[in-house]
Design an enzyme around this catalytic site. Structure first.
Site, short mmCIF file in Angstrom:
data_model
loop_
_atom_site.label_atom_id
_atom_site.label_comp_id
_atom_site.label_asym_id
_atom_site.label_seq_id
_atom_site.Cartn_x
_atom_site.Cartn_y
_atom_site.Cartn_z
N GLN A 1 -3.70 -1.12 10.04
CA GLN A 1 -3.85 -2.44 9.43
C GLN A 1 -4.42 -3.44 10.45
O GLN A 1 -3.92 -3.55 11.57
CB GLN A 1 -2.47 -2.93 8.91
CG GLN A 1 -2.52 -4.24 8.16
CD GLN A 1 -3.30 -4.16 6.85
OE1 GLN A 1 -3.27 -3.15 6.15
NE2 GLN A 1 -4.01 -5.23 6.52
N ASP B 1 -10.45 3.64 5.09
CA ASP B 1 -10.98 2.29 4.90
C ASP B 1 -12.50 2.26 4.86
O ASP B 1 -13.09 1.25 4.49
CB ASP B 1 -10.50 1.37 6.04
CG ASP B 1 -9.08 0.87 5.82
OD1 ASP B 1 -8.76 0.52 4.67
OD2 ASP B 1 -8.30 0.84 6.78
N LYS C 1 0.85 -1.21 0.00
CA LYS C 1 0.00 0.00 0.00
C LYS C 1 0.88 1.25 0.00
O LYS C 1 0.62 2.19 -0.76
CB LYS C 1 -0.93 0.00 1.23
CG LYS C 1 -2.03 -1.04 1.15
CD LYS C 1 -2.80 -1.19 2.47
CE LYS C 1 -3.82 -2.32 2.41
NZ LYS C 1 -4.52 -2.55 3.68
#
Ligand code: NAD
Length: 284
Positions: free
Chosen positions: A97, A120, A53
């Protein structure tokens, strides 16, 4: 027999990333879009995902601030870092994460991130806004699925969509996204009875269960669009989806591969979400 058209998520992701890169290189400000990424602990997969990412963000011109915290980091320490990043005007997106170590409550962490810096789409405020059809940040994998479906030019309004899997990160937000576009959406899950009676009515079938090659041609309506979200690591270290690609390709009209389907587009959507947060925060 006519074979399904394979939807190349990798190429679509590349196109989106190129467009974003051009927008970022055209910016007339010295404040660059910046994404903070946080990993807690040494989960190998998490480190690979986040490295990817960060790399892809940097490739399009998004700056990254990577935080690697040890597995003994307390919930309070992580909350302090998030508060600092929430207040830091040079940071436009915050990604924590998952999974987190068991000692840290994931929901507490998700809710601590400023909803306007959530990239997200997991923050309850953003999930709520999606339910209200007033989306702010939408989860990346559902956005990736929608992008793939749109590339088929099939009609979403009025279509029978069946989603297998009801997770908060894929199935549920995707159901809202498609219902907002006037699809007739059915969500199936592990307790669904007679799964095939549902899937065989699907014009668009989306599979997100985490069970290698579970869906074969007997679950698929003739000429359906089939989107495979699953990522399953096999003993021989290869990756496969939840759909039996070789069996479904002769029945579907469009089919996504794994790898190179939903996965790369999910990261492209993360970059889009970071960009969107940045433009909103800078009022560009
Ligand atoms: P999850 O584990 O949170 O949920 C799985 C869902 O599948 C549950 O709702 C469960 O009820 C349902 N399910 C399980 N077995 C079933 C069965 N036999 N019949 C019907 N339903 C069944 O899943 P998740 O986090 O949404 O992930 C699902 C899959 O998608 C995994 O393989 C994951 O790795 C993958 N994934 C991929 C991406 C991507 O970027 N491509 C992103 C997120 C998740």
């Amino acid at each position: 027999m006519k074979q399904a058209i394979i939807l190349d998520g990798q190429q679509m992701a590349q196109e989106l990333n190129n467009q974003l890169k051009a927008k970022i290189s055209d910016l007339k400000t010295s404040i660059m879009p910046t994404l903070a990424t946080i990993i807690v602990g040494d989960n190998e997969a998490s480190h690979i995902y986040v490295a990817n990412k960060n790399k892809q963000a940097n490739n399009v011109g998004i700056q990254t601030k990577a935080f690697y915290l040890t597995s003994d980091t307390s919930e309070n320490e992580l909350l302090k870092l998030i508060t600092k990043l929430n207040q830091d005007e040079s940071v436009h997106g915050i990604l924590v994460q998952l999974p987190l170590p068991k000692s840290i409550n994931e929901q507490t962490i998700i809710e601590a991130i400023d909803a306007n810096k959530d990239v997200d789409g997991f923050h309850p405020k953003n999930l709520g806004l999606l339910m209200l059809n007033k989306p702010n940040t939408v989860a990346c994998t559902p956005l990736a699925c929608l992008h793939l479906i749109k590339q088929t030019n099939c009609q979403i309004s009025g279509a029978n969509v069946v989603i297998i899997g009801r997770s908060n990160i894929v199935g549920k937000p995707l159901a809202a996204l498609l219902a907002n576009l006037d699809a007739t959406v059915t969500i199936c899950h592990a307790k669904t009875k007679n799964l095939k009676t549902h899937t065989l009515s699907a014009d668009i079938l989306i599979v997100a269960i985490g069970n290698p090659r579970f869906i074969d041609e007997s679950y698929v309506k003739e000429r359906a669009v089939v989107i495979d979200v699953g990522i399953n690591r096999l003993a021989n270290k290869t990756i496969c989806g939840d759909v039996d690609f070789a069996k479904v390709i002769d029945k579907a009209s469009f089919l996504t591969p794994v790898p190179k389907g939903v996965g790369p587009l999910t990261i492209a959507m993360l970059l889009q979400n970071t960009w969107n947060n940045y433009t909103k925060q800078l009022k560009l």
